[in-house]
Scaffold this active site. Structure first.
Site, PDB file in Angstrom:
ATOM      1  N   LYS A 150       8.966 -10.745 -17.065  1.00 36.81           N
ATOM      2  CA  LYS A 150       8.507 -11.360 -18.321  1.00 36.81           C
ATOM      3  C   LYS A 150       8.781 -12.863 -18.265  1.00 36.81           C
ATOM      4  O   LYS A 150       9.853 -13.295 -17.838  1.00 36.81           O
ATOM      5  CB  LYS A 150       9.235 -10.725 -19.513  1.00 36.81           C
ATOM      6  CG  LYS A 150       8.670 -11.143 -20.868  1.00 36.81           C
ATOM      7  CD  LYS A 150       9.316 -10.369 -22.016  1.00 36.81           C
ATOM      8  CE  LYS A 150       8.693 -10.748 -23.358  1.00 36.81           C
ATOM      9  NZ  LYS A 150       9.303 -10.022 -24.491  1.00 36.81           N
ATOM     10  N   SER A 173       5.947  -8.411 -28.077  1.00 36.58           N
ATOM     11  CA  SER A 173       5.551  -9.561 -27.302  1.00 36.58           C
ATOM     12  C   SER A 173       5.344  -9.277 -25.822  1.00 36.58           C
ATOM     13  O   SER A 173       4.693 -10.058 -25.136  1.00 36.58           O
ATOM     14  CB  SER A 173       6.603 -10.660 -27.453  1.00 36.58           C
ATOM     15  OG  SER A 173       7.845 -10.252 -26.891  1.00 36.58           O
ATOM     16  N   SER A 189       9.755  -5.505 -28.886  1.00 33.03           N
ATOM     17  CA  SER A 189       8.851  -6.047 -27.863  1.00 33.03           C
ATOM     18  C   SER A 189       8.867  -5.341 -26.513  1.00 33.03           C
ATOM     19  O   SER A 189       8.030  -5.636 -25.655  1.00 33.03           O
ATOM     20  CB  SER A 189       9.136  -7.526 -27.633  1.00 33.03           C
ATOM     21  OG  SER A 189       8.648  -8.262 -28.723  1.00 33.03           O
TER      22      SER A 189
HETATM   23  N1  GLN Z   1       7.044  -8.171 -32.915  1.00 30.03           N
HETATM   24  C1  GLN Z   1       8.350  -8.590 -33.318  1.00 30.03           C
HETATM   25  C2  GLN Z   1       8.309 -10.037 -33.732  1.00 30.03           C
HETATM   26  O1  GLN Z   1       7.265 -10.578 -33.766  1.00 30.03           O
HETATM   27  C3  GLN Z   1       9.319  -8.348 -32.208  1.00 30.03           C
HETATM   28  C4  GLN Z   1       9.435  -9.433 -31.236  1.00 30.03           C
HETATM   29  C5  GLN Z   1      10.363  -9.144 -30.120  1.00 30.03           C
HETATM   30  O2  GLN Z   1      10.930  -8.059 -30.019  1.00 30.03           O
HETATM   31  N2  GLN Z   1      10.561 -10.124 -29.280  1.00 30.03           N
HETATM   32  O3  GLN Z   1       9.299 -10.637 -34.024  1.00 30.03           O
END
Ligand code: GLN
Length: 489
Positions: free
Chosen positions: A65, A140, A164
């Site tokens: 990532k 994400s 994410s």
């Molecule tokens: N979708 C969530 C957010 O937008 C989680 C993001 C994440 O876990 N990095 O904050």
């Protein structure tokens, strides 16, 4: 590889060829390092030939990532702010992965600074879901999940601040774990919300996920919140995969209204299979989970606004000269750079967080959120006196269409309704495929949650459920995904 049927170079080359053929459509990768991956593969092959004892994943290529610092490889966190940055060091997880002999295929796409549930907030364009290229791969970590589901990588890393790792796994028919907070080092990861961020493994099977979990995890003196305790026996648990006599709690607040019927149908089927395999099912209630999303969207922006203050155009990152000002002040350069470097979602959260932390509102917003966070953790404690693990759908729906929720932040945030409680409490969670929803034939995910430092329970239950489900499907779910072919081929 261990039996000599193939080599790391052969496997790595095949994966690079696959990426050359299909990634124009999927856009999982932001950067491919073919040369570096092949060199690492050749090194492992030589060491294996020389009779060296190697770990289970030595020679197995991996996608990283793009918010993990990789020495010599670009690291952008999906943001223009970091475009062109080449870290002079490795994040601890990356160092662990390299030491275990896994060739790094490259860096994969993500929502900017890990804010989002669709990868559409990446400054470098969205990633597409291999099951249906018009749909989102989750976020994400959509680059990670899409790379796995399109067979461009057998393993990937992720980070999970609110879901994410788990939500992208759910919508692509892959597996991912958010470990216990502090179980995996945060050193060298671009920070989103430091009290919630946790790196973890992504793969296509529960056992692969466990093997990568073991490589990534462990105490790190470079991370002040790292837990100084042995890594839970995740690999052994994944090999055992047994739920006989285990109590599985179904969280009332994480099913029902707002969940797609096909997602719920697959979830109920998973419960039935676990009962058939010898588990006992109990209903549990976590009343404060109702406030999890509101709590998260105060704590996360607060911490993010503080973490992102370092991108001031003075020390590193993008620097933009303000237009029409002959000799701008430092503050004018900062403002112009932050305006140009951050996307809309990042700006939205910086504004929200700065507001929540401002002196007049600190107690009302950030202070209250911290109190509710404690109540949510207490709900988990109470639930784990009644059950060994908890179960819920991972995400309320299957993958939605690209563009569908882009202009509606609230709709986007609701994707994480079932995953966020675990981050607030620091407990571990896993998502694995539960099957295809009847309405749209797209993958749904089931989430397993366990008490802190009992990550192995995720794998015991996950492996047992995966076995029962693959028996039912007659093979892995991804075998049912449509074939991607090179454009024009
Ligand atoms: N979708 C969530 C957010 O937008 C989680 C993001 C994440 O876990 N990095 O904050």
């Amino acid at each position: 590889m261990a039996s000599g049927q193939t080599s790391s170079v052969e496997v790595t080359r095949a994966l690079l060829d696959r990426t050359a053929a299909v990634d124009e459509q999927v856009h999982a990768y932001l950067h491919v390092d073919g040369e570096g991956a092949l060199a690492a593969a050749a090194d492992i092959d030589a060491r294996r030939k020389a009779g060296e004892q190697l770990g289970a994943l030595a020679g197995v290529p991996i996608a990283i990532k793009d918010l993990m610092a990789t020495k010599g490889l670009p690291t952008t966190a999906g943001s223009k702010m970091l475009e062109g940055w080449i870290p002079p060091y490795d994040a601890t997880v990356v160092a662990n992965i390299r030491r275990a002999g896994l060739p790094l295929l490259g860096k994969v796409n993500m929502d900017e600074f890990a804010m989002g549930s669709s990868t559409e907030h990446s400054a470098f364009g969205p990633t597409h879901n291999p099951w249906d290229l018009d749909r989102i791969p989750g976020g994400s970590g959509g680059g990670s999940s899409a790379a796995l589901a399109s067979f461009q990588a057998p393993l990937a890393t992720g980070t999970d601040t609110g879901g994410s790792i788990r939500q992208p796994a759910a919508v692509t028919g892959t597996v991912g774990t958010k470990p216990t907070y502090g179980g995996v080092s945060r050193y060298g990861l671009v920070a989103l919300a430091s009290s919630l961020d946790q790196a973890g493994p992504c793969a296509r099977t529960v056992l692969d996920t466990a093997l990568l979990h073991e490589v990534m995890a462990g105490h790190d003196p470079m991370d002040s919140t790292s837990i100084d305790a042995p890594v839970p026996p995740v690999v052994e648990a994944a090999r055992r995969g047994d739920v006989k006599g285990l109590k599985i709690g179904i969280v009332k607040e994480l099913t029902g209204d707002g969940y797609q019927p096909g997602v719920l149908a697959r979830f109920n089927e998973s419960i039935e299979l676990l009962v058939e395999a010898g588990a006992e099912v109990v209903d549990v209630s976590c009343p404060n989970f109702e406030y999890a999303l509101a709590t998260y969207y105060l704590i996360l922006p607060s911490e993010a606004s503080s973490n992102l203050a370092r991108f001031d155009a003075m020390r590193y990152g993008l620097r933009v000269a303000p237009e029409g000002i002959a000799s701008p002040s430092a503050e004018q350069v900062m403002a112009a750079s932050r305006d140009a470097g951050f996307g809309d979602e990042v700006k939205r959260r910086i504004i929200l967080g700065t507001y929540a932390l401002s002196s007049g509102y600190y107690d009302a917003y950030y202070g209250s959120a911290q109190k509710v966070r404690r109540l949510i953790a207490q709900d988990f404690d109470a639930a784990f006196t009644q059950a060994d693990v908890l179960l819920s759908p991972t995400a309320p729906t299957t993958a939605f269409r690209l563009g569908d929720k882009l202009d509606d932040p609230m709709a986007m945030y609701l994707n994480d309704i079932a995953t966020i409680p675990a981050n607030l409490a620091g407990v571990p969670g896993m998502s694995l495929p539960s099957g295809l929803a009847d309405e749209d034939g797209l993958p749904a995910g089931v989430q397993i949650l366990a008490p802190a430092m009992a990550d192995d329970r995720l794998y015991t239950v996950g492996a047992a459920l995966e076995r029962a489900l693959t028996d039912r499907w007659g093979g892995p779910l991804l075998a049912q995904a449509p074939e991607l072919t090179a454009k024009g081929a």
